[in-house]
Design a protein around this motif. Structure first.
Motif, PDB file in Angstrom:
ATOM      1  N   THR A  12     -52.541   7.043 -22.880  1.00 37.22           N
ATOM      2  CA  THR A  12     -53.941   7.308 -22.591  1.00 37.22           C
ATOM      3  C   THR A  12     -54.809   6.296 -23.305  1.00 37.22           C
ATOM      4  O   THR A  12     -54.616   6.007 -24.486  1.00 37.22           O
ATOM      5  CB  THR A  12     -54.338   8.726 -23.050  1.00 37.22           C
ATOM      6  OG1 THR A  12     -53.535   9.638 -22.347  1.00 37.22           O
ATOM      7  CG2 THR A  12     -55.801   8.986 -22.783  1.00 37.22           C
ATOM      8  N   THR A  55     -48.222  16.383 -14.117  1.00 36.56           N
ATOM      9  CA  THR A  55     -49.636  16.734 -14.299  1.00 36.56           C
ATOM     10  C   THR A  55     -50.238  15.990 -15.482  1.00 36.56           C
ATOM     11  O   THR A  55     -51.344  15.450 -15.389  1.00 36.56           O
ATOM     12  CB  THR A  55     -49.785  18.255 -14.501  1.00 36.56           C
ATOM     13  OG1 THR A  55     -49.249  18.923 -13.362  1.00 36.56           O
ATOM     14  CG2 THR A  55     -51.245  18.639 -14.674  1.00 36.56           C
ATOM     15  N   ASP A  83     -53.241  13.198 -15.293  1.00 37.45           N
ATOM     16  CA  ASP A  83     -54.477  13.372 -16.048  1.00 37.45           C
ATOM     17  C   ASP A  83     -54.758  12.167 -16.934  1.00 37.45           C
ATOM     18  O   ASP A  83     -55.900  11.699 -17.021  1.00 37.45           O
ATOM     19  CB  ASP A  83     -54.401  14.641 -16.902  1.00 37.45           C
ATOM     20  CG  ASP A  83     -54.433  15.921 -16.070  1.00 37.45           C
ATOM     21  OD1 ASP A  83     -54.836  15.823 -14.890  1.00 37.45           O
ATOM     22  OD2 ASP A  83     -54.056  16.983 -16.587  1.00 37.45           O
ATOM     23  N   GLU A  84     -53.729  11.630 -17.567  1.00 38.19           N
ATOM     24  CA  GLU A  84     -53.924  10.480 -18.437  1.00 38.19           C
ATOM     25  C   GLU A  84     -54.239   9.221 -17.629  1.00 38.19           C
ATOM     26  O   GLU A  84     -55.004   8.363 -18.077  1.00 38.19           O
ATOM     27  CB  GLU A  84     -52.692  10.287 -19.316  1.00 38.19           C
ATOM     28  CG  GLU A  84     -52.487  11.438 -20.301  1.00 38.19           C
ATOM     29  CD  GLU A  84     -51.428  11.147 -21.334  1.00 38.19           C
ATOM     30  OE1 GLU A  84     -50.923  10.001 -21.358  1.00 38.19           O
ATOM     31  OE2 GLU A  84     -51.107  12.038 -22.129  1.00 38.19           O
ATOM     32  N   GLU A  91     -57.899   9.471 -16.895  1.00 36.78           N
ATOM     33  CA  GLU A  91     -58.679   9.144 -18.083  1.00 36.78           C
ATOM     34  C   GLU A  91     -58.729   7.626 -18.285  1.00 36.78           C
ATOM     35  O   GLU A  91     -59.770   7.071 -18.651  1.00 36.78           O
ATOM     36  CB  GLU A  91     -58.062   9.817 -19.307  1.00 36.78           C
ATOM     37  CG  GLU A  91     -58.217  11.331 -19.338  1.00 36.78           C
ATOM     38  CD  GLU A  91     -57.523  11.945 -20.535  1.00 36.78           C
ATOM     39  OE1 GLU A  91     -57.166  11.183 -21.466  1.00 36.78           O
ATOM     40  OE2 GLU A  91     -57.323  13.166 -20.542  1.00 36.78           O
TER      41      GLU A  91
END
Length: 430
Positions: free
Chosen positions: A2, A27, A31-32, A35
């Motif tokens: 991230t 998931t 998500d990372e 970001e």
């Protein structure tokens, strides 16, 4: 992985982005990735603001943006690997053991005979099946066809890995060559009065396209101890050993293969400027700058590329490029300041460019002088993959003792079947 942007908008970019541990779930990886894309947009907006104010971007800002761009690519690779792993169910072995659907008696007999051949070299069962079928599945160099369940699983997993196989039309044939007639000019028609004579129409122009199948092979090795272990699903092991290497070879051949003992890739055909396109060639749109995108309005080339396709093909269009080229395109904006590149809507979906999906193929060349680094087309109409039925295996316990080699082969061909359905970007002045 991230990327954490600076807390304050005007803060000095840090020496390197903060990196978290590699995520273990789809998931978390998705998500990372999202970001990271938000961090990328923040830094790229800052870079564009510096160019507008000072006619050049700060070196530190450029370096940070490049690092985040590379980190996004790394994060996408992690996400792709997790999705690929998730998409690989264990091969069903039947028999009511909870590992797959029940097999028919014939399929169960073939599976048992194949298992005995692979594990112990017992050929009697497979030979008896050949006699029952009144046909020979043994090639001139020996070997036996794998069970259909394993064969189809290898093909499915190859389609997951290779974008060209997944996007193209796939035909299975029993002969060595597929010949396909193609009407290059369409049928002739005309308007006539109700009682007028019907003149004979012109004969349509036909072209015969030939797609020979070539032999693709792999030779996984196993110890006899592994083969003697009844807990090992030998079909799953076999498919897992060959599917990735087959996919890598196929993916490369379908894109840039020269047609010599392998399929002919669409980049190996003669290319011409789209304004001078004729049947048998692949049309291209030039960027107007040798080895680079145009300095002003680089996205105009992509717009021209999309509209070089006819509407019928354009609605089924897909972009194809490698990750490095995609990293360049992530920076492009339209006149309203919106990014042309959009991240996937959800895990497992492709990113999009101008509303069209992007297929990542590392076999596509990097941006360089006269390179053909971006393709756009209706690949299902444009490219044909030809599979000769059956994956064959020959057991060799002698050549590499104490290992047992499995000479695994399949015959594959491919080539362009509709030359107006694929267009390219050429990084050249004209």
């Amino acid at each position: 992985m991230t990327i954490v942007p600076s807390a304050e908008p005007n803060a000095e970019p840090s020496a390197a982005p903060e990196v978290k541990a590699v995520p273990e779930t789809v998931t978390a990886a998705f998500d990372e990735f999202m970001e990271a894309f938000e961090a990328f947009k923040d830094v790229n907006d800052r870079r564009l603001g510096e160019i507008e104010q000072k006619l050049t971007a700060d070196v530190v800002t450029r370096d940070k943006m490049d690092r985040i761009n590379r980190a996004m690519d790394d994060q996408k690779k992690v996400l792709d690997q997790l999705l690929l792993k998730k998409a690989r169910p264990q091969l069903g072995s039947g028999g009511g053991h909870g590992r797959g659907p029940e097999l028919s008696p014939e399929a169960a007999e073939h599976k048992a005979a194949f298992d005995a051949y692979v594990r112990r070299g017992e050929e009697a069962g497979l030979r008896e099946l050949e006699a029952k079928a009144f046909s020979s599945t043994t090639g001139a160099d020996g070997g036996y066809l794998v069970p259909p369940e394993t064969d189809s699983e290898i093909g499915r997993r190859i389609a997951v890995v290779s974008p060209m196989r997944a996007l193209s039309t796939v035909r299975t044939v029993s002969s060595a060559v597929l010949k396909k007639p193609f009407a290059t000019s369409g049928l002739s028609t005309g308007w006539v009065a109700e009682t007028a004579a019907r003149p004979q129409t012109n004969t349509p122009q036909l072209a015969e396209l030939s797609f020979p199948t070539m032999e693709l092979y792999a030779m996984p090795a196993a110890t006899q101890a592994l083969l003697d272990d009844s807990a090992v699903d030998i079909e799953a092991w076999m498919a897992g050993e060959v599917d990735l290497v087959f996919a890598e070879q196929e993916g490369d051949a379908f894109i840039r293969g020269d047609g010599v003992n392998k399929p002919k890739g669409f980049l190996s055909y003669t290319t011409v400027a789209d304004a001078s396109w004729t049947w048998g060639n692949i049309g291209y749109v030039a960027t107007g700058s040798a080895g680079a995108w145009k300095t002003s309005g680089p996205s105009d080339t992509l717009v021209d590329l999309v509209y070089a396709l006819k509407a019928g093909h354009r609605q089924n269009g897909t972009f194809m490029m490698n990750r490095k080229t995609q990293g360049d395109i992530r920076k492009f904006k339209d006149a309203d300041g919106n990014y042309l590149w959009r991240p996937p809507a959800s895990a497992g979906q492709p990113a999009s460019l101008m509303g069209y999906p992007i297929a990542e193929a590392e076999e596509m060349p990097d941006v360089a002088a006269n390179s053909l680094s971006v393709a756009f087309g209706d690949f299902r109409s444009g490219y044909l993959v030809v599979d000769r039925a059956g994956v064959r295996i020959l057991r060799d316990p002698y050549s590499a003792k104490p290992y047992v080699l499995f000479y695994t082969t399949k015959r594959v061909g491919g080539g362009v079947q509709n030359f107006e359905a694929i267009k390219l970007v050429k990084f050249a002045a004209s």
